[in-house]
Motif scaffolding. Structure first.
Motif, PDB file in Angstrom:
ATOM      1  N   GLN A  57       0.912  -1.206  -0.091  1.00 30.58           N
ATOM      2  CA  GLN A  57      -0.078   0.031  -0.077  1.00 30.58           C
ATOM      3  C   GLN A  57       0.886   1.162   0.135  1.00 30.58           C
ATOM      4  OE1 GLN A  57      -2.994  -1.149   3.443  1.00 30.58           O
ATOM      5  NE2 GLN A  57      -4.007   0.451   1.995  1.00 30.58           N
ATOM      6  N   LEU A  58       1.950   1.345   0.773  1.00 30.51           N
ATOM      7  CA  LEU A  58       2.659   2.399   0.896  1.00 30.51           C
ATOM      8  C   LEU A  58       3.461   2.512  -0.369  1.00 30.51           C
ATOM      9  CD1 LEU A  58       4.358   2.011   4.516  1.00 30.51           C
ATOM     10  CD2 LEU A  58       2.928   3.870   3.702  1.00 30.51           C
ATOM     11  N   GLU A  59       3.783   1.674  -0.997  1.00 31.99           N
ATOM     12  CA  GLU A  59       4.467   1.836  -2.328  1.00 31.99           C
ATOM     13  C   GLU A  59       3.774   2.665  -3.431  1.00 31.99           C
ATOM     14  OE1 GLU A  59       6.149  -1.719  -4.088  1.00 31.99           O
ATOM     15  OE2 GLU A  59       6.528  -0.578  -5.939  1.00 31.99           O
ATOM     16  N   VAL A  60       2.428   2.162  -3.592  1.00 32.72           N
ATOM     17  CA  VAL A  60       1.414   2.871  -4.473  1.00 32.72           C
ATOM     18  C   VAL A  60       1.142   4.174  -4.008  1.00 32.72           C
ATOM     19  CG1 VAL A  60      -0.777   2.623  -5.536  1.00 32.72           C
ATOM     20  CG2 VAL A  60       0.703   0.341  -5.097  1.00 32.72           C
ATOM     21  N   GLN A  61       1.016   4.462  -2.566  1.00 35.25           N
ATOM     22  CA  GLN A  61       0.400   5.701  -2.095  1.00 35.25           C
ATOM     23  C   GLN A  61       1.665   6.890  -2.310  1.00 35.25           C
ATOM     24  OE1 GLN A  61      -1.181   5.749   1.834  1.00 35.25           O
ATOM     25  NE2 GLN A  61      -2.267   3.655   1.538  1.00 35.25           N
ATOM     26  N   MET A  62       2.924   6.151  -2.192  1.00 28.38           N
ATOM     27  CA  MET A  62       3.995   7.153  -2.321  1.00 28.38           C
ATOM     28  C   MET A  62       4.243   7.394  -3.541  1.00 28.38           C
ATOM     29  SD  MET A  62       5.945   7.908   0.311  1.00 28.38           S
ATOM     30  CE  MET A  62       7.560   8.129   0.191  1.00 28.38           C
ATOM     31  N   GLU A  63       3.837   6.696  -4.799  1.00 33.41           N
ATOM     32  CA  GLU A  63       4.016   6.918  -5.973  1.00 33.41           C
ATOM     33  C   GLU A  63       2.993   8.070  -6.362  1.00 33.41           C
ATOM     34  OE1 GLU A  63       5.544   2.861  -7.633  1.00 33.41           O
ATOM     35  OE2 GLU A  63       3.531   3.442  -8.459  1.00 33.41           O
ATOM     36  N   ALA A  64       2.077   7.750  -5.875  1.00 32.87           N
ATOM     37  CA  ALA A  64       0.735   8.887  -6.185  1.00 32.87           C
ATOM     38  C   ALA A  64       0.746   9.938  -5.430  1.00 32.87           C
ATOM     39  CB  ALA A  64      -0.621   8.078  -5.685  1.00 32.87           C
ATOM     40  N   GLY A  65       1.712  10.113  -4.519  1.00 28.82           N
ATOM     41  CA  GLY A  65       2.018  11.536  -4.010  1.00 28.82           C
ATOM     42  C   GLY A  65       1.246  11.979  -2.719  1.00 28.82           C
TER      43      GLY A  65
END
Ligand SMILES: [Zn+2]
Length: 329
Positions: free
Chosen positions: A133-141
């Motif tokens: 979840q964190l990886e995707v959320q970080m990518e999304a900003g």
């Protein structure tokens, strides 16, 4: 560039937003029961609109609706394969609402229902769920990470550990059922101290309990972590003293409407929390824009009236129920 969470908390109180899933269920966009957050894919416009309502009400942080957006939980509604899509869409909805404002966007992690201290593999499994979840959320900003609604301290510690890896500010808050202790035994103060040791920058309590049943726990948190900014995000439902957890009431989830607290009660809570020393003052399930707006006004973050209308009031020739019944008196 807008100030980050840490600077804002140093300079004063930060106002959080309200509850998303229960309100979106009332509006017909979320399935009551599982309360999974696929609305970011199915009706992103409804999610953006609720974010905008909170922002307009004075919220300074918008939480991406990635609560329950972990694989095992989404799999219960056949969406285990959509973790990345749902996390990405949720952050982009919050970003869209926040654009052009000073509001921060928080990524969000929550209980996974997969943590079991008796199962040696479960900690690593939960780690992997959070990391994805964190990886995707970080990518999304995102600007910070909020981990919330943990009843296992062990799971909250894993959340703090993984979220800290992002380098962003991290808030982790526990939830307390009728017994105000984590499942393993520690009370609110000890949980807060352990979470600070695990790297969390902000700690506290959210969900399940309303302000009256949460503020006494906040006192324990504040005493346990002097100098650390503390967060409080209670629900806006009236609950009996013997059943402070609103999800335990027979009215949960579809009969809660008459139990909703008034906006004035939430404003009083905001003032009491500030008086106590709480720095991040937010709200959770049952708290809608009218609650947040009244909290913002009480905290001096919004003017008393903000519509700019000049109203000719004439009690001798009423042209409103307000004048007719002399509600000024
Ligand atoms: Zn809640």
């Amino acid at each position: 560039m807008a100030e980050g969470l840490r600077e804002r908390l140093q300079n004063g109180v930060v106002l959080g937003d309200g509850g998303y899933l229960l309100e979106l269920e009332k509006r017909g966009y979320v399935h009551g029961g599982p309360f999974t957050p696929e609305v970011s894919l199915t009706h992103p416009e409804a999610l953006v609109e609720l974010h905008r309502e909170f922002l307009r009400a004075g919220a300074e942080v918008l939480q991406a609706l990635t609560f329950y957006a972990s694989e095992d939980k989404l799999a219960t509604v056949g969406l285990g394969g959509r973790v990345d899509d749902i996390n990405r869409a949720a952050v982009s909805c919050a970003r869209e609402a926040a654009s052009g404002s000073e509001a921060l966007v928080a990524g969000n992690l929550s209980l996974t229902w997969g943590y079991d201290p008796k199962d040696p593999g479960s900690a690593d499994h939960v780690r992997a769920l959070f990391d994805r979840q964190l990886e995707v959320q970080m990518e999304a900003g995102i600007d910070l990470v909020i981990g919330e609604t943990f009843t296992w301290l062990g799971e909250a510690m894993i959340c703090a550990e993984r979220a800290t890896q992002t380098g962003l500010p991290v808030m982790v808050t526990m939830s307390f059922e009728k017994d105000p202790h984590a499942y393993e035994g520690p009370g609110p103060g000890e949980c807060a101290a352990r979470l600070v040791d695990a790297g969390a920058n902000v700690v506290g309590v959210n969900c399940l309990r309303n302000p009256a049943h949460t503020l006494p726990l906040m006192r324990e948190v504040l005493e346990a972590v002097p100098g650390v900014p503390v967060a409080c995000q209670p629900v806006a439902y009236r609950t009996p003293a013997e059943s402070p957890d609103f999800t335990s009431l027979p009215e949960f989830p579809f009969g809660l409407d008459p139990l909703q607290l008034s906006r004035q009660e939430m404003a009083d809570y905001a003032l009491a929390a500030r008086e106590l020393g709480v720095r991040y003052i937010g709200s959770c399930c049952g708290s809608v824009a009218s609650h947040v707006r009244e909290m913002a006004r009480a905290l001096g973050k919004l003017p008393e009236t903000d519509d700019g209308i000049e109203w000719r009031v004439d009690f001798e020739r009423p042209m409103s129920a307000f004048e007719y019944y002399r509600h000024d008196a």
